[in-house]
Structure formats: structure tokens, C-alpha cells
Design a protein around this motif. Structure first.
Motif, PDB file in Angstrom:
ATOM      1  N   GLU A   1       0.849  -1.188   0.000  1.00  0.00           N
ATOM      2  CA  GLU A   1       0.000   0.000   0.000  1.00  0.00           C
ATOM      3  C   GLU A   1       0.888   1.242   0.000  1.00  0.00           C
ATOM      4  OE1 GLU A   1      -2.447  -0.511   3.446  1.00  0.00           O
ATOM      5  OE2 GLU A   1      -3.799  -1.905   2.436  1.00  0.00           O
TER       6      GLU A   1
ATOM      7  N   ARG B   1     -10.473   1.466  -5.664  1.00  0.00           N
ATOM      8  CA  ARG B   1      -9.097   1.407  -5.165  1.00  0.00           C
ATOM      9  C   ARG B   1      -8.177   1.447  -6.376  1.00  0.00           C
ATOM     10  NH1 ARG B   1      -6.308  -2.380  -0.405  1.00  0.00           N
ATOM     11  NH2 ARG B   1      -5.412  -0.512   0.575  1.00  0.00           N
TER      12      ARG B   1
ATOM     13  N   ALA C   1      -3.405   3.466  -0.412  1.00  0.00           N
ATOM     14  CA  ALA C   1      -3.906   3.157   0.924  1.00  0.00           C
ATOM     15  C   ALA C   1      -5.424   3.235   0.980  1.00  0.00           C
ATOM     16  CB  ALA C   1      -3.293   4.105   1.944  1.00  0.00           C
TER      17      ALA C   1
END
Length: 488
Positions: free
Chosen positions: A81, A224, A253
Motif C-alpha cells: 500500500e 481502489r 492506501a
């Protein structure tokens, strides 16, 4: 050593918060790519710590590479991440089995019909379904659809596999699984139901009513940003974990998952990973498709042709970054108010996410499959803007950038593949005329793409033509500067 489990990880790398071998498989996932690993698999990994037999059997429908990467690693992989604060890694254990339909057909069919399988989720990209934009049913010209209509007992595509599996389960007295689409399609659950019902009418008529009435298709919104893995991704995973990991992925993240809560046979505790369960996903879905995805498409076409390799590079180009913000504001203006969401703040957050220098998201990657993405990302909001009397300039610029991209050559004359399911047709229309107005006319008339209200609008056509002419005559960078100058 090759990563094969959580043992031996350094203290700086988190492993699963449960013992993977203690949990059975409850999900079959079609489309075993980077996004699934960074999103649904990561969320399921978190949820498994709360209990339940919800590990994943991941299936690649085409490429054997994902299974070859994950198989020797017992399904484990590193998720990196990236944020402005730095990077962190965790090892995911949610994938219990990785298969490829071609060589592992028997295993895939067994997983789809297993009583323990209660959810079949999908990330096969917009073009992977074979949905007709005109009817909402099957696209008979889609290769997998055509194959499966001819040979429904040996399916290779989404619709064929799911109808075959639901039919086999019904014959065996096994409850149907829930079908969970996680691709960027508007009202994706409803669309997938329509596809399967139409396919069933043509191949197993007795199943059409059963699928329409007895199978759950909750809609979802997923978010994401996940670039394709690169050699640098694998090198970072090895440095962080101490193990060689051929399946590592990197992502931001931030993660969001909004799900319609309709799971008759149960589901993992995805709320433990931050998932929101709501009665109606559509407002969230439209917000994301029009703002994040719409701006992504615009900046991908313009940015790629302006020489920007990554999204973060685009955001360092002040004129183009200004156009990104303009597009976000224009898309927000087409949306109704959404309780608990400040659209202006959401736009600012998106701009910050795009600017993340640690996330190497390629503009060329985002630019692929334009004819599948444009309807929900740019054309639907443009039609709403037209109806509301809002400015069409942001959409005209974005569509002109797509048309320039559709010509298939950089400004230096280097050819590139469009990577679009209608590539040959699109490129022939884009390069078949030297006059800019004719190029616009030909691409706006592409069958099944633009809604009539846009296709027949002379004002929009003029706005697109003027911008495409600027891109062709002076280059993309100059066209971007001129467009941004008009914002002052």
C-alpha cells in the motif's frame, strides 16, 4: 526463497489475522487480476479474522499467468500500500486456490457447483461480459457469447459459465450462489441479471425465470486505484518481505466498497474492512463512475498523448491538472445531493489521490477499452449536463482527446495499439478521413456508442471538432494549455 505462507515474515509485514487452513472456501472469483487481489481479496482477508468459511477460489478465464504465480505460493501474495506517508506491506491469505479455466476446467466447474460456494464474484472488466448496450442482453458478436450460445455445455465466458453452474446446482438440489459483480458498470447487479436471463432464454429456457426470481445480484461500487504490477513491484515486495513473490501487487492506501446487502446464503464480515452495506448503491456508483473514472479517462487520453506516462505525472502538469479539477467539478454538477457526502471534498480527495507519486498508474493502462468505458464515464453525464443546460466543454475536450487517441499514433508518428474491443472499427473511422469534422462525424456515428441526444447535437459536435482540430494542428500539450487558459 519463494513466498509460500506467513511464516518467517519480518515484524514490519503483517500476515493474516487467522489461520488460513482453518477456513474453507465459500467464494469463487472470476477474473484473478491485480484489482481483485488489492480489493476484494484484501477485504476478505480482513473479514476472515472474524470467522467463517469464506476463502476464495480464484479463476482466470484466459491467461494461465495468475494461477502460475499464485499456485507455488499456496495462494499467498504481498499487497503493498502506497501513500504520501510511505509504504507498507501485508501478506494476504484469502485465496485458497488459483485456477485457469483452460487447463483447470474440471476444477473450475467443480468449484462453481460445490455446495460450499455461496458467492461468485467477478472482476472481468467492462468488455468481459458481452453485454449489448442496446438491449441489456447478450451481445451476439462477443466471442465468448458466440461460443457459448453455440456450445452451452462447454462454456468459456461469464454468462455461459454462470448459467451452466446455476442449472447444474438446481438439478442437484443445491441453492444458487449470489452473483457479485465488482466491475465499473452502472447498476452492475441489474445488468448482470439481465445478461444471464437473456442467455438462459436462448440456451436453457427453463432457467430464465429461476435466475430472474431466485438468484441474488447485489450491486456494488468498488474503488481502489491499482496499477498493473511491474518488475519494480516484485523487487519492492522482496525487499520488504525477504521472500520472492511473483504475485505481488501494489495499490493506494485508500479503499472503498459500497454493497447492496442482499446475500441470501450469507457473506463474509466485509464491514470489518470498511465496506458499507446500503439499500441503494446507484448514487455512490454514479459518483465514482462520473467523477473518478470520468476524470481518469480524460486525463489518460490527453496525458498519454502529451507524453505523461503516469497519472501522477499528469498532476504535475499545471494546465492539465486544472482540466482534471474542472472535469471533476463538471461531473459533480450532474449528480444529485448524496447524504453524508460532500462532492467538492470528494473531488479534492480524488485530485490528491491522482497526485500520489508513489503509485505508478500508467495512462496507457487506463486508456484501454474506451468504447466500453465511455458510456458510463463520459456520455451519460454529458447527456445529463445537456439536459440541465450545463456547459459541455469538459466533455467535448475529453471526447476530442479520445478521438485523437483513437487515431493510434503519437505526435512523433509512433503507432500504438488502442487495446479496445472495437479497435479496428474505431481506428478505421478515426483515420479514414483527413478532415477533422468528418473524423468527429464518423466517430460520433459509431453504432451503439453515443446516445441520440448527443449524437444529434450540433453544438456538441462543433465543440468537439474545435478541440480535436487544436489537438491535431498544434499538438496535445498546446491544446491543453489553450483549454486551461480559458478557465481564467
Amino acid at each position: 526463497m519463494r513466498l509460500a505462507g506467513p511464516d518467517g515474515l519480518p515484524d514490519t509485514v503483517a500476515g493474516p489475522g487467522y489461520t488460513p487452513a482453518d477456513h474453507g472456501t465459500g467464494i469463487v472469483h472470476l477474473g484473478l487480476g491485480a484489482f481483485h487481489k488489492a480489493h476484494q481479496a484484501a477485504a476478505t482477508d480482513t473479514a476472515l479474522a472474524a470467522g467463517g468459511d469464506w476463502r476464495i477460489c480464484g479463476v482466470s478465464l484466459r491467461s494461465p499467468e495468475p494461477a502460475a504465480q499464485l499456485g507455488p505460493q499456496n495462494g499467498f501474495f504481498t499487497l503493498i500500500e502506497r501513500s504520501a506517508e510511505g509504504s507498507r506491506a501485508r501478506v494476504i491469505g484469502a485465496i485458497g486456490q488459483a485456477l485457469c479455466l483452460g487447463p483447470d476446467r474440471a476444477g473450475v466447474l467443480a468449484a462453481l457447483t460445490a455446495p460450499a460456494t455461496r458467492i461468485v464474484s467477478l472482476t472481468v472488466t467492462e468488455k468481459g461480459y458481452g453485454i449489448s448496450r442496446a438491449t441489456g442482453g447478450v451481445d451476439e458478436g462477443h466471442p465468448a457469447i458466440a461460443h457459448d450460445l453455440a456450445t452451452p455445455e462447454a462454456p468459456i465466458g461469464v454468462a455461459g459459465l454462470l448459467v451452466w453452474a446455476l442449472k447444474a446446482r438446481r438439478a442437484a438440489g443445491v441453492s444458487p450462489f449470489t452473483v457479485l459483480c465488482c466491475d465499473n458498470l452502472p447498476e452492475n447487479g441489474r445488468l448482470l441479471r439481465g445478461l444471464l436471463v437473456d442467455f438462459a432464454r436462448r440456451t436453457a429456457p427453463e432457467m430464465a425465470g429461476f435466475i430472474a426470481g431466485e438468484v441474488a445480484f447485489p450491486s456494488t461500487m468498488v474503488d481502489r486505484i491499482t496499477p498493473a504490477a511491474t518488475p519494480e513491484t516484485l523487487a519492492a515486495a522482496e525487499e520488504m518481505t525477504g521472500f520472492r513473490d511473483e504475485a505481488a501487487v501494489e495499490t493506494e492506501a485508500f479503499s472503498q466498497w459500497v454493497i447492496e446487502d442482499r446475500f441470501p446464503t450469507g457473506r463474509p464480515a466485509w464491514e470489518a474492512a470498511g465496506a458499507m452495506f446500503v439499500a441503494d448503491v446507484k448514487p455512490y456508483e454514479e459518483m465514482k463512475l462520473r467523477m473518478l473514472n470520468g476524470a481518469h479517462s480524460m486525463l489518460a487520453y490527453a496525458g498519454f498523448l502529451a507524453g505523461h506516462r503516469h497519472v501522477s505525472d499528469v498532476m504535475q502538469d499545471a494546465p492539465l491538472a486544472a482540466l482534471v479539477r474542472r472535469h471533476l467539478a463538471a461531473a459533480a454538477a450532474t449528480l444529485p445531493p448524496l447524504e453524508g457526502v460532500d462532492l467538492a471534498a470528494y473531488a479534492e480527495a480524488l485530485a490528491a489521490r491522482f497526485a500520489n507519486p508513489h503509485l505508478k498508474h500508467a495512462t496507457y493502462q487506463i486508456a484501454m477499452d474506451g468504447t466500453e468505458k465511455l458510456p458510463q464515464r463520459l456520455l451519460a453525464p454529458a447527456a445529463d449536463a445537456l439536459a440541465a443546460g450545463q456547459p459541455l466543454g469538459p466533455y467535448a475536450f475529453a471526447l476530442a482527446a479520445w478521438m485523437r487517441y483513437a487515431m493510434g499514433t503519437t505526435e512523433a508518428g509512433e503507432a500504438y495499439a488502442l487495446r479496445d474491443p472495437r479497435e479496428a472499427e474505431v481506428q478505421a473511422r478515426a483515420t479514414g478521413a483527413s478532415d477533422t469534422a468528418e473524423i468527429v462525424e464518423r466517430l460520433m456515428a459509431l453504432p451503439g456508442l453515443m446516445p441520440p441526444v448527443l449524437r444529434n447535437n450540433a453544438g456538441l459536435r462543433r465543440e468537439i471538432t474545435a478541440r480535436l482540430a487544436a489537438m491535431r494542428d498544434g499538438g496535445m500539450a498546446a491544446a491543453i494549455r489553450a483549454e486551461a487558459a480559458g478557465l481564467a
